[in-house]
Scaffold this motif. Structure first.
Motif, mmCIF file in Angstrom:
data_model
loop_
_atom_site.group_PDB
_atom_site.id
_atom_site.type_symbol
_atom_site.label_atom_id
_atom_site.label_comp_id
_atom_site.label_asym_id
_atom_site.label_seq_id
_atom_site.Cartn_x
_atom_site.Cartn_y
_atom_site.Cartn_z
ATOM 1 N N GLN A 1 -22.965 -6.605 -29.072
ATOM 2 C CA GLN A 1 -22.531 -6.199 -27.727
ATOM 3 C C GLN A 1 -21.799 -7.417 -27.132
ATOM 4 N N PRO A 2 -20.568 -7.674 -27.600
ATOM 5 C CA PRO A 2 -19.883 -8.907 -27.213
ATOM 6 C C PRO A 2 -19.051 -8.793 -25.934
ATOM 7 N N GLU A 3 -19.336 -7.767 -25.123
ATOM 8 C CA GLU A 3 -18.533 -7.577 -23.900
ATOM 9 C C GLU A 3 -18.555 -8.804 -22.997
ATOM 10 N N CYS B 1 -21.067 -0.005 -31.130
ATOM 11 C CA CYS B 1 -22.526 -0.090 -31.284
ATOM 12 C C CYS B 1 -23.175 0.971 -30.386
ATOM 13 N N GLU B 2 -22.611 1.132 -29.205
ATOM 14 C CA GLU B 2 -23.168 2.117 -28.267
ATOM 15 C C GLU B 2 -23.009 3.540 -28.805
ATOM 16 N N LEU B 3 -21.858 3.805 -29.437
ATOM 17 C CA LEU B 3 -21.644 5.128 -30.028
ATOM 18 C C LEU B 3 -22.649 5.369 -31.157
ATOM 19 N N ILE C 1 -19.663 -6.237 -19.163
ATOM 20 C CA ILE C 1 -20.900 -5.919 -19.882
ATOM 21 C C ILE C 1 -20.720 -4.558 -20.557
ATOM 22 N N ALA C 2 -21.698 -4.156 -21.329
ATOM 23 C CA ALA C 2 -21.668 -2.836 -21.963
ATOM 24 C C ALA C 2 -21.486 -1.765 -20.896
ATOM 25 N N GLY C 3 -20.812 -0.658 -21.277
ATOM 26 C CA GLY C 3 -20.529 0.358 -20.262
ATOM 27 C C GLY C 3 -20.866 1.781 -20.666
ATOM 28 N N ILE C 4 -21.278 1.981 -21.921
ATOM 29 C CA ILE C 4 -21.692 3.349 -22.290
ATOM 30 C C ILE C 4 -23.085 3.317 -22.934
ATOM 31 N N GLY C 5 -23.981 2.600 -22.247
ATOM 32 C CA GLY C 5 -25.401 2.706 -22.606
ATOM 33 C C GLY C 5 -26.000 1.524 -23.347
HETATM 34 N N1 CO8 Z 1 -9.733 -3.022 -28.905
HETATM 35 C C1 CO8 Z 1 -8.437 -3.028 -29.253
HETATM 36 N N2 CO8 Z 1 -7.976 -3.518 -30.430
HETATM 37 C C2 CO8 Z 1 -8.891 -4.035 -31.268
HETATM 38 C C3 CO8 Z 1 -10.254 -4.072 -30.963
HETATM 39 C C4 CO8 Z 1 -10.683 -3.531 -29.717
HETATM 40 N N3 CO8 Z 1 -11.960 -3.481 -29.355
HETATM 41 N N4 CO8 Z 1 -10.905 -4.653 -31.995
HETATM 42 C C5 CO8 Z 1 -9.971 -4.970 -32.913
HETATM 43 N N5 CO8 Z 1 -8.762 -4.589 -32.486
HETATM 44 C C6 CO8 Z 1 -7.456 -4.766 -33.155
HETATM 45 C C7 CO8 Z 1 -7.004 -6.206 -33.069
HETATM 46 O O1 CO8 Z 1 -6.401 -6.467 -31.816
HETATM 47 C C8 CO8 Z 1 -6.019 -6.271 -34.214
HETATM 48 O O2 CO8 Z 1 -4.796 -5.675 -33.819
HETATM 49 P P1 CO8 Z 1 -3.402 -6.484 -34.002
HETATM 50 O O3 CO8 Z 1 -3.267 -6.601 -35.490
HETATM 51 O O4 CO8 Z 1 -2.416 -5.577 -33.380
HETATM 52 O O5 CO8 Z 1 -3.593 -7.801 -33.331
HETATM 53 C C9 CO8 Z 1 -6.665 -5.351 -35.245
HETATM 54 O O6 CO8 Z 1 -7.589 -4.531 -34.540
HETATM 55 C C10 CO8 Z 1 -7.422 -6.103 -36.320
HETATM 56 O O7 CO8 Z 1 -8.332 -6.960 -35.667
HETATM 57 P P2 CO8 Z 1 -8.451 -8.539 -35.977
HETATM 58 O O8 CO8 Z 1 -7.145 -9.072 -36.482
HETATM 59 O O9 CO8 Z 1 -9.016 -9.179 -34.772
HETATM 60 O O10 CO8 Z 1 -9.488 -8.516 -37.187
HETATM 61 P P3 CO8 Z 1 -10.552 -9.644 -37.549
HETATM 62 O O11 CO8 Z 1 -11.134 -9.212 -38.857
HETATM 63 O O12 CO8 Z 1 -9.973 -11.007 -37.444
HETATM 64 O O13 CO8 Z 1 -11.691 -9.520 -36.394
HETATM 65 C C11 CO8 Z 1 -13.210 -8.344 -34.919
HETATM 66 C C12 CO8 Z 1 -12.438 -8.337 -36.258
HETATM 67 C C13 CO8 Z 1 -14.296 -9.402 -34.979
HETATM 68 C C14 CO8 Z 1 -13.838 -6.968 -34.787
HETATM 69 C C15 CO8 Z 1 -12.239 -8.654 -33.752
HETATM 70 O O14 CO8 Z 1 -11.151 -7.779 -33.841
HETATM 71 C C16 CO8 Z 1 -12.866 -8.489 -32.394
HETATM 72 O O15 CO8 Z 1 -13.549 -9.393 -31.926
HETATM 73 N N6 CO8 Z 1 -12.605 -7.337 -31.739
HETATM 74 C C17 CO8 Z 1 -13.073 -7.097 -30.379
HETATM 75 C C18 CO8 Z 1 -14.567 -6.801 -30.361
HETATM 76 C C19 CO8 Z 1 -15.046 -6.562 -28.940
HETATM 77 O O16 CO8 Z 1 -14.959 -7.419 -28.086
HETATM 78 N N7 CO8 Z 1 -15.553 -5.350 -28.683
HETATM 79 C C20 CO8 Z 1 -16.031 -4.961 -27.361
HETATM 80 C C21 CO8 Z 1 -14.941 -4.296 -26.602
HETATM 81 S S1 CO8 Z 1 -15.383 -3.905 -24.936
HETATM 82 C C22 CO8 Z 1 -16.351 -2.538 -25.063
HETATM 83 O O17 CO8 Z 1 -16.581 -2.017 -26.108
HETATM 84 C C23 CO8 Z 1 -16.875 -1.992 -23.789
HETATM 85 C C24 CO8 Z 1 -17.681 -0.725 -24.067
HETATM 86 C C25 CO8 Z 1 -17.907 0.023 -22.816
HETATM 87 C C26 CO8 Z 1 -16.752 0.938 -22.515
HETATM 88 C C27 CO8 Z 1 -17.004 1.762 -21.344
HETATM 89 C C28 CO8 Z 1 -15.742 2.390 -20.872
HETATM 90 C C29 CO8 Z 1 -15.838 2.803 -19.479
#
Ligand code: CO8
Length: 258
Positions: free
Chosen positions: A130-132, A111-113, A138-142
């Motif tokens: 923003q489900p962090e 979402c941030e991108l 919490i969010a980390g890139i804006g």
């Molecule tokens: N990171 C790593 N792998 C992921 C991510 C992710 N964010 N999202 C999905 N995947 C992987 C899953 O682990 C899965 O892999 P595997 O088959 O090996 O288990 C594959 O993708 C498919 O995912 P799902 O089986 O979970 O698919 P669903 O359709 O059941 O669910 C969702 C899809 C709802 C998107 C679910 O995957 C999910 O909740 N993902 C995580 C979402 C999330 O929490 N995002 C926030 C991450 S933190 C963040 O973005 C911080 C930003 C700031 C960064 C700053 C850096 C300094």
């Protein structure tokens, strides 16, 4: 240049960058962020490209930063690496317009991108969030800053604190996205918007981007003054003369970016 986590396709003055980590819902890992920053910088420097589109797959624009890559990191690791700061800054230095074309999940860093792009066109399948908070961070890139500016404090707080997702309809109603289209038409709609932008004077497009983004960083009076100076400076370009002459002569303009 060959990339492993993205595909780049340049046609008709538009660079289409597709995030390509299908097994991980296009999660943003270091490799992807580095490749994306490089590809965008290349497109920005290219004589051919006049607009950039960034998209993902039908299922996910990007489901966030790569949790598997982050999970074992310590504060010291994160602090020293300054994760994604350099890549984000490189991305944000881009002077050509960038459209995010979002289908499926745009979560966390995804979402941030999307919000770092100049505007977002969403498929009706798009889900923003923003489900962090669910990961204890919490969010980390804006996200806390940009989402708040896009949708206001109340909805931004709601999204960040509850971690709930926003569908395309709500995203349109709250100003996060500029348009919503059926998923099947997303790529065509984004490319058509990009091609339309590519027809304009690139100098004027860059000035629009510069001026609108300045509104985030300054007071209203300073921003308007900045806009006025940019407006005046465009009268030093051949494209201004051509654009106005073409209107008066009732013909299409031939912009030359001069
Ligand atoms: N990171 C790593 N792998 C992921 C991510 C992710 N964010 N999202 C999905 N995947 C992987 C899953 O682990 C899965 O892999 P595997 O088959 O090996 O288990 C594959 O993708 C498919 O995912 P799902 O089986 O979970 O698919 P669903 O359709 O059941 O669910 C969702 C899809 C709802 C998107 C679910 O995957 C999910 O909740 N993902 C995580 C979402 C999330 O929490 N995002 C926030 C991450 S933190 C963040 O973005 C911080 C930003 C700031 C960064 C700053 C850096 C300094």
């Amino acid at each position: 240049m060959a990339y492993e986590t993205i595909n780049v396709d340049v046609s008709d003055d538009v660079a289409l960058i597709t995030l390509n980590r299908p097994d991980a819902m296009n999660a943003l890992n270091s490799a992807l962020m580095a490749e994306l920053a490089t590809a965008v910088a290349e497109a920005d420097a290219s004589d051919k490209v006049r607009c950039i589109v960034i998209t993902g797959s039908d299922k996910a624009f990007a489901a966030g930063a790569d949790i598997k890559e982050m999970a074992e990191q310590s504060f010291v690791d994160m602090y020293r690496a300054n994760f994604f700061e350099e890549e984000s800054n490189k991305f944000l230095r881009t002077r050509k317009p960038i459209i995010a074309a979002v289908a499926g999940y745009a979560l966390g860093g995804g979402c941030e991108l999307a919000m770092m792009c100049d505007f977002i066109i969403a498929a009706d399948t798009a889900k923003f969030g923003q489900p962090e908070i669910n990961l204890g961070v919490i969010a980390g890139i804006g996200g806390t800053q940009r989402l708040t500016r896009y949708v206001g404090k109340s909805k931004s707080m709601d999204m960040h604190l509850t971690g709930r997702f926003m569908d395309a309809e709500e995203a349109l109603a709250s100003g996060l996205v500029s348009r919503v289209v059926p998923a099947k038409k997303l790529k065509d709609e984004a490319m058509s918007a990009a091609n339309r932008i590519a027809e304009k004077s690139l100098l004027a497009s860059m000035a629009v981007k510069d001026a609108v983004n300045r509104s985030y960083e300054t007071t209203l009076a300073e921003g308007i003054n900045y806009e006025r100076r940019l407006f005046q400076s465009l009268f030093a370009t051949e494209d201004q003369a051509e654009g106005m002459a073409s209107y008066i002569e009732k013909r299409e303009p031939q912009f030359r970016d001069k």
